[in-house]
Design an enzyme around this catalytic site. Structure first.
Site, PDB file in Angstrom:
ATOM      1  N   CYS A   1      -3.381  -4.677   3.997  1.00 28.61           N
ATOM      2  CA  CYS A   1      -2.198  -5.437   4.421  1.00 28.61           C
ATOM      3  C   CYS A   1      -2.222  -6.873   3.939  1.00 28.61           C
ATOM      4  O   CYS A   1      -1.366  -7.668   4.321  1.00 28.61           O
ATOM      5  CB  CYS A   1      -2.074  -5.404   5.935  1.00 28.61           C
ATOM      6  SG  CYS A   1      -1.680  -3.771   6.536  1.00 28.61           S
TER       7      CYS A   1
ATOM      8  N   GLU B   1       0.842  -1.191   0.000  1.00 26.44           N
ATOM      9  CA  GLU B   1       0.000   0.000   0.000  1.00 26.44           C
ATOM     10  C   GLU B   1       0.874   1.237   0.000  1.00 26.44           C
ATOM     11  O   GLU B   1       0.405   2.337   0.261  1.00 26.44           O
ATOM     12  CB  GLU B   1      -0.993  -0.011   1.148  1.00 26.44           C
ATOM     13  CG  GLU B   1      -0.391  -0.218   2.518  1.00 26.44           C
ATOM     14  CD  GLU B   1      -1.479  -0.141   3.580  1.00 26.44           C
ATOM     15  OE1 GLU B   1      -2.422  -0.941   3.493  1.00 26.44           O
ATOM     16  OE2 GLU B   1      -1.380   0.737   4.436  1.00 26.44           O
TER      17      GLU B   1
ATOM     18  N   THR C   1     -11.194  -1.131  14.937  1.00 22.48           N
ATOM     19  CA  THR C   1     -10.250  -1.976  14.191  1.00 22.48           C
ATOM     20  C   THR C   1     -10.110  -3.360  14.825  1.00 22.48           C
ATOM     21  O   THR C   1      -9.572  -4.272  14.210  1.00 22.48           O
ATOM     22  CB  THR C   1      -8.835  -1.348  14.124  1.00 22.48           C
ATOM     23  OG1 THR C   1      -8.378  -1.173  15.467  1.00 22.48           O
ATOM     24  CG2 THR C   1      -8.835  -0.014  13.419  1.00 22.48           C
TER      25      THR C   1
ATOM     26  N   ARG D   1     -10.943   1.793  18.165  1.00 23.52           N
ATOM     27  CA  ARG D   1     -11.237   0.453  18.720  1.00 23.52           C
ATOM     28  C   ARG D   1     -12.056  -0.401  17.750  1.00 23.52           C
ATOM     29  O   ARG D   1     -12.124  -1.617  17.892  1.00 23.52           O
ATOM     30  CB  ARG D   1     -11.935   0.590  20.067  1.00 23.52           C
ATOM     31  CG  ARG D   1     -10.964   1.089  21.156  1.00 23.52           C
ATOM     32  CD  ARG D   1     -11.596   1.100  22.530  1.00 23.52           C
ATOM     33  NE  ARG D   1     -12.148  -0.193  22.918  1.00 23.52           N
ATOM     34  CZ  ARG D   1     -11.425  -1.220  23.364  1.00 23.52           C
ATOM     35  NH1 ARG D   1     -10.115  -1.093  23.478  1.00 23.52           N
ATOM     36  NH2 ARG D   1     -11.996  -2.355  23.690  1.00 23.52           N
TER      37      ARG D   1
ATOM     38  N   HIS E   1      -1.506 -12.040  11.060  1.00 21.11           N
ATOM     39  CA  HIS E   1      -1.185 -10.636  10.761  1.00 21.11           C
ATOM     40  C   HIS E   1      -0.995  -9.909  12.078  1.00 21.11           C
ATOM     41  O   HIS E   1      -1.681 -10.187  13.065  1.00 21.11           O
ATOM     42  CB  HIS E   1      -2.286  -9.974   9.926  1.00 21.11           C
ATOM     43  CG  HIS E   1      -1.982  -8.534   9.642  1.00 21.11           C
ATOM     44  ND1 HIS E   1      -0.853  -8.144   8.961  1.00 21.11           N
ATOM     45  CD2 HIS E   1      -2.634  -7.393   9.984  1.00 21.11           C
ATOM     46  CE1 HIS E   1      -0.826  -6.825   8.884  1.00 21.11           C
ATOM     47  NE2 HIS E   1      -1.893  -6.342   9.499  1.00 21.11           N
TER      48      HIS E   1
END
Lengths: 348, 131, 387
Positions: free
Chosen positions: A113, A81, A204, A202, A237
């Site tokens: 990602c 990205e 996320t 939050r 991840h």
């Protein structure tokens, strides 16, 4: 048709900045941040590095590790990205720099990602279908975090390259299967012409990272009829050092299974490279016949889960690897002002 | 620099493609069009030089060349490649004080500069100490 | 081939000449040379002008005709000669060849550079075009950088020190102090040089020649006609020129300039002299290391001993081998295209005994040494008193 990993290569820039150094600038409590995010420092690209140069070093390492002629690579996908150009591909720069040109196809991926693992899946398809003998998938980033934002403590740089080939004796591992879980969940984004991303705080966490990582993993385990106990290692991840450990716990993986692939505490979040670098770190030490779970996550993109089983060639080819530990250990700390200069934060 | 001028040297800048004379077997970098030893009897072919060598001399440049201002101070060196020819190259990722004549370096792929904020990005080789 | 003599010389003030244009500058040097020779412009047969880069410095090419025009010399053949910082020396050589061949009788050799009409970064960028753009400058090379690479290697191979380098600057600033045309009338100490700001280490600011405006001019004549104009014609005893790889990294040695060695061989042979016979020399000290390498390459001392020779004072005004009595490029200034001609002006003036406070005692045979780029070109001239 099952496909194998023929070789891989990594790269992490030499420079590091400590969480304390960033915290000092913003008057934050470094211990709270280090504990809260489970991080200590992050990698910083040098002033002459970008996602393309990082990809090239990782790709060159992958070609030497694989022991193949780069001209036999039929496709290169570069996921990032932070492609150096808004319009003009990175993959051709890499292809040229590893001397894979001109008889190949290539494309850049931009998919949060998980752009790197998206490329990995595409290579599986191309090679598995017999279109090409070898495909190269790269995750590379020099990620951005707005000064003062929580992201600044983690947004790091690094790259990993995997060469996908047949599942014969030259494969160091088989990719047993992959499953993806994809929704439109905007927890992190960057608008056109804007230098830094924004995120949902939050938001996320639970509805974004955890929901996708857990769902993709469950789907893969069901599909392959495996349980966490069947895996020697698990790589998730890792936007920070905390999320992957928590995800592992909720899925029933132990801290030991996660430890080798958990790099963010030492090098920060390398975005498109993060889960791939974690996998490389595991492959650096794995023995034959060990199973590895890899799960990527991209904000607003989803998760890709992979099950990978190592072969005998992993030990034979190990002498050709540049292990990630070499890049992690060769480091030099910079202060915030140098970091600001290297990252182009100074307005001239 | 025009795009074409940068582009046509990409093989040499990215991958150290020089020349080898099929007549006298001398290896040359950058590539040449006539062998200086055999002249018109020479037979020049592209040759892929190994990206390794040792530092013959170095300097720490404080007054940067145009376009290199943000990298100053930077180390510039002459590196004698294992294949024979020497190149002028920066040494990247180093403390200026750790460099010595005789040190071995590998040539890595780095950004050299750009044609302004909206122009093409120039890539090429830089030395990095091998340790 | 006819013997050639210098019958007139002219030099402008060197420095940052904000109020003087390119054309004024050239005319000032030209008029002084004509007056010095006592010759009328209408008697001139041809003109050669050394100029490195008016195109980059003042965005003006075709300066040969510009100069001929403003000097009122049209329609004489006017030729511009370019070999980076050796442009002046090369213009002189071509003028000499023109007279020696018998094609022309009275020929002007001039040199000029107007360098301050652009900012310093632009000027250093323009100078860097004398290096290999693709394989040196692309990599971040600068001119001080290239000479610093030579200096570091010289230090490594021969034990030359930064203090040795500094001594070149100290001496040349002393000499420039006595030269009214010099850019600097400022004495410096070894400490001053050592403490000056880093440019390209080991070279520091006071190891480097400055950016300078200036012009110089000499007028040549066949030796047999020289006495019609002057009682002290100075003969061109020898001329030599050589080329070398443009890129420093392509050369066999970093500690000397082979072009200098080769050009010197030819010039010495033609003049039937050796290094010992040279009473004084103007050498190309664009950086302090360049003077050290030059006195070695010209045979004034053993290879590697240049630093020591300088530090021991064996090249000062009162020594047996005065080097750069004018102040050199370092102290007098370095308007690149003019430098080669200005060196000849100094040697001719010394041989005539006309340099006032910096006049040396015995000046019968003198030499100029002019280098282009980092050593891709060297031009050497040897001059002798006619009596």
């Amino acid at each position: 048709m099952a496909v194998g990993i023929t070789g891989y290569g990594v790269y992490v820039p030499r420079y590091r900045i400590k969480a304390e150094e960033i915290a000092k600038v913003w008057g934050a409590d470094p211990e709270k941040i280090k504990h809260g995010l489970n991080i200590t420092e992050k990698s910083v690209p040098g002033p002459d590095e970008d996602a393309a140069t990082i990809a090239v070093e990782a790709a060159r390492n992958a070609v030497s590790h694989a022991g193949i002629n780069a001209r036999d690579i039929g496709v290169i996908y570069v996921g990032s990205e932070s492609h150096p150009y808004a319009v003009k591909p990175t993959a051709t720069i890499v292809a040229e720099a590893i001397e894979a040109t001109p008889n190949l196809t290539a494309a850049d991926y931009e998919f949060a990602c998980k752009a790197g693992t998206a490329g990995l899946q595409a290579c599986m398809g191309v090679v598995g279908f017999g279109m090409m003998n070898y495909g190269m998938a790269i995750g590379t980033d020099t990620s951005q975090g707005a000064p003062g934002d929580a992201l600044e403590y983690t947004a790091a740089a690094g790259g990993a390259s995997f060469i996908i080939g047949n599942n014969g004796s030259e494969a160091i591992a088989t990719i047993e299967g992959t499953c993806s879980f994809t929704t439109d969940t905007p927890d992190f984004w960057r608008r056109e012409m804007r230098p830094y991303p924004r995120h949902g705080g939050r938001f996320t966490g639970k509805p974004a990272y955890f929901k996708h990582v857990l769902s993709a993993t469950h789907a893969l385990l069901r599909k392959l009829k495996l349980t966490p106990q069947d895996f020697a290692y698990a790589v998730f991840h890792q936007p920070n050092g905390k999320f992957p450990v928590q995800a592992a716990k909720e899925l029933g993986f132990s801290k030991t299974q996660v430890a080798q692939g958990l790099l963010t505490p030492k090098i920060g979040n390398t975005y498109s490279a993060a889960s791939m670098l974690g996998l490389a770190s595991v492959l650096d030490i794995a023995k034959p016949n060990e199973r590895i779970l890899v799960v990527s996550y991209g904000s607003g993109a989803g998760s890709d889960a992979f099950s990978i089983l190592t072969h005998d060639a992993i030990e034979k080819k190990r002498k050709n690897t540049v292990p990630i530990s070499k890049y992690i250990n060769q480091k030099e700390y910079v202060d915030y002002s140098t970091y600001a200069k290297y990252r182009g934060l100074l307005v001239k | 620099m025009s795009v074409a001028r940068f582009w046509r040297e990409i093989p040499s800048r990215y991958n150290l493609i020089g020349s080898k004379c099929g007549n006298c077997n001398k290896i040359m970098f950058p590539p040449r069009f006539i062998c200086p030893y055999c002249r018109r009897t020479g037979k020049l072919e592209p040759y892929n030089l190994r990206k390794k060598g040792k530092i013959v001399s170095y300097t720490v440049v404080h007054a940067a060349a145009n376009g290199f201002e943000e990298q100053a101070p930077y180390t510039l060196a002459i590196v004698e490649l294992d294949d024979g020819p020497s190149v002028t190259t920066q040494i990247t990722d180093c403390n200026h004080s750790e460099i010595n004549i005789g040190d071995t370096v590998e040539l890595v792929f780095r950004r050299m500069g750009q044609d302004g904020e909206d122009g093409v990005i120039y890539y090429g080789y830089k030395g990095r100490l091998l340790k | 081939m006819r013997d050639v003599a210098v019958i007139g010389v002219g030099l402008t003030k060197f420095g940052e000449l904000w109020d003087v244009s390119f054309r004024e500058l050239m005319l000032e040097a030209g008029v002084r040379a004509l007056e010095d020779a006592g010759i009328d412009g209408r008697q001139l047969d041809a003109m050669y002008t050394g100029n490195m880069s008016a195109g980059q410095f003042i965005n003006q090419e075709h300066v040969s005709s510009l100069v001929a025009d403003h000097a009122g010399l049209v329609p004489i053949p006017a030729t511009r000669v370019e070999a980076a910082c050796a442009s002046g020396g090369l213009a002189l050589r071509h003028a000499i060849i023109a007279v020696a061949s018998g094609l022309h009788d009275f020929v002007v050799a001039s040199g000029i550079e107007k360098m301050t009409d652009i900012m310093t970064a632009g000027a250093t960028g323009a100078l860097a075009t004398a290096a290999d753009q693709e394989w040196e400058v692309y990599q971040g090379a600068t001119f001080p950088g290239l000479y610093a690479l030579m200096a570091r290697r010289h230090m490594y191979e021969f034990g030359t020190t930064e203090e040795h380098l500094a001594n070149v600057a100290v001496k040349n600033h002393e000499n420039a102090f006595l030269n009214p045309c010099a850019q600097y009338h400022l004495k410096v100490s070894v400490e001053d040089v050592m403490n000056s700001s880093p440019v390209s280490l080991p070279l520091k600011l006071l190891d480097c020649s400055p950016i300078t405006d200036g012009a110089a001019c000499v007028i040549l004549a066949p030796a047999e006609k020289a006495r019609m104009f002057t009682d002290t014609p100075i003969l061109v005893a020898g001329t030599g020129q050589a080329s070398d790889h443009i890129s420093l990294h392509s050369r066999t040695s970093l500690t000397g300039l082979n072009a200098t060695v080769e050009a010197a061989k030819v010039a010495y042979k033609m003049a039937k002299v050796g290094p010992k016979d040279i009473d004084l020399a103007e050498v190309h000290d664009c950086f302090t290391i360049a003077e050290i390498m030059a006195i070695e390459d010209l045979g004034f001392c053993k290879k590697g001993d240049g630093g020591k020779m300088t530090a021991e004072g064996q090249t000062t005004l009162n020594s047996a081998k005065p080097i750069n009595t004018s102040g050199g490029l370092k102290g007098k200034g370095h308007p690149v295209g003019a430098t080669g001609i200005a060196q000849a002006v100094e040697i001719v003036s010394q041989l005539r005994g006309e340099t006032g406070k910096r006049q040396i005692n015995k000046a019968d045979v003198g030499m100029t040494h002019n280098v282009g780029g980092s050593g891709g070109t060297a031009v050497i001239h040897i001059f002798r008193r006619a009596d």
